[in-house]
Design an enzyme around this catalytic site. Sequence first.
Site, short mmCIF file in Angstrom:
data_model
loop_
_atom_site.label_atom_id
_atom_site.label_comp_id
_atom_site.label_asym_id
_atom_site.label_seq_id
_atom_site.Cartn_x
_atom_site.Cartn_y
_atom_site.Cartn_z
N SER A 95 0.83 -1.21 0.00
CA SER A 95 0.00 0.00 0.00
C SER A 95 0.87 1.26 0.00
O SER A 95 1.66 1.47 -0.91
CB SER A 95 -0.97 -0.04 1.19
OG SER A 95 -1.98 0.91 1.05
N ASP A 224 -9.57 -5.18 -4.74
CA ASP A 224 -9.02 -4.19 -3.80
C ASP A 224 -9.96 -2.99 -3.75
O ASP A 224 -10.13 -2.28 -4.75
CB ASP A 224 -7.63 -3.77 -4.27
CG ASP A 224 -6.85 -2.98 -3.23
OD1 ASP A 224 -7.48 -2.19 -2.50
OD2 ASP A 224 -5.62 -3.13 -3.18
N HIS A 253 -7.50 -5.71 -0.45
CA HIS A 253 -6.32 -4.88 -0.20
C HIS A 253 -5.38 -5.53 0.81
O HIS A 253 -4.16 -5.54 0.63
CB HIS A 253 -6.76 -3.51 0.30
CG HIS A 253 -5.64 -2.51 0.39
ND1 HIS A 253 -4.95 -2.07 -0.71
CD2 HIS A 253 -5.10 -1.86 1.46
CE1 HIS A 253 -4.02 -1.19 -0.34
NE2 HIS A 253 -4.09 -1.06 0.96
#
Length: 273
Positions: A95, A224, A253
């Site tokens: 991320s 995601d 995610h």
Amino acid sequence: MPTITTKDGTTIFYKDWGEGQPIVFHHGWPLSADDWDTQMMFFLQHGYRVIAHDRRGHGRSDQTWTGNDMDTYAADVAALTEHLRLRDAIHVGHSTGGGEVARYVARYGKGRVAKAALLSAVPPIMVKSDANPGGTPISVFDDIRKGTAFNRSQFYLDLTMPFYGFNREGAQVIEAVRYNWWRQGMMGGAKAHYDCVAAFSETDFTEDLKAIEVPTLVMHGEDDQIVPFADAGPLSAKLLPRGELKAYPGFPHGMPTVHADVINADLLAFIKG
């Protein structure tokens, strides 16, 4: 606790376990090095040296008022890798940590980095604009800022549902995973987390990706809900000179946690390949 002090006096906490080729893990917003514990234990048992730090303003590092931007995050990583004298390292970012990896490797990694991996990562750029019409509207990030500033505890707990895909029909909700995410988030500083929203959403990593010369694996879940697949993984892989995209149908995610068996095995194969 093992720490380093950066040039601006910020104390950065890190973990450094084992011996062998180093793998450096870069966590997402608003978490800490603890988010990588499953990966660190896995790779430790496979003969690697594993390292993870708490980004400034996060976890056990200083809750900084300033420097909560991608340039400073990358410089902090450079200070850590210099302190640990790392060479031939693999850098893995999830991320926001994927953005940190991209900027660090592009600016500081020459001669130090062997490979990189970007997992559910924010590059090339998240926010929607005329130049990035498929991006996420700025209003979404304004809502994240509002929740972080004024209702952080509840906002963070609620965010775990889409983060891990627990809001999908038929999903098995793992409460311990939710509470661990919340615990990590609440350890950090609200001001630093607030500033980091702009860092992960508005930073353009296009030129960083183009400058990365080492083999780079882009791993992204197609479901995601935080960093949508179409505007992230495939675009990053195209910009990377030696990029490879591995897409995961249905994965959320937070796939390194809820699908650790698959992600760890694929990362190991890439590192050894």
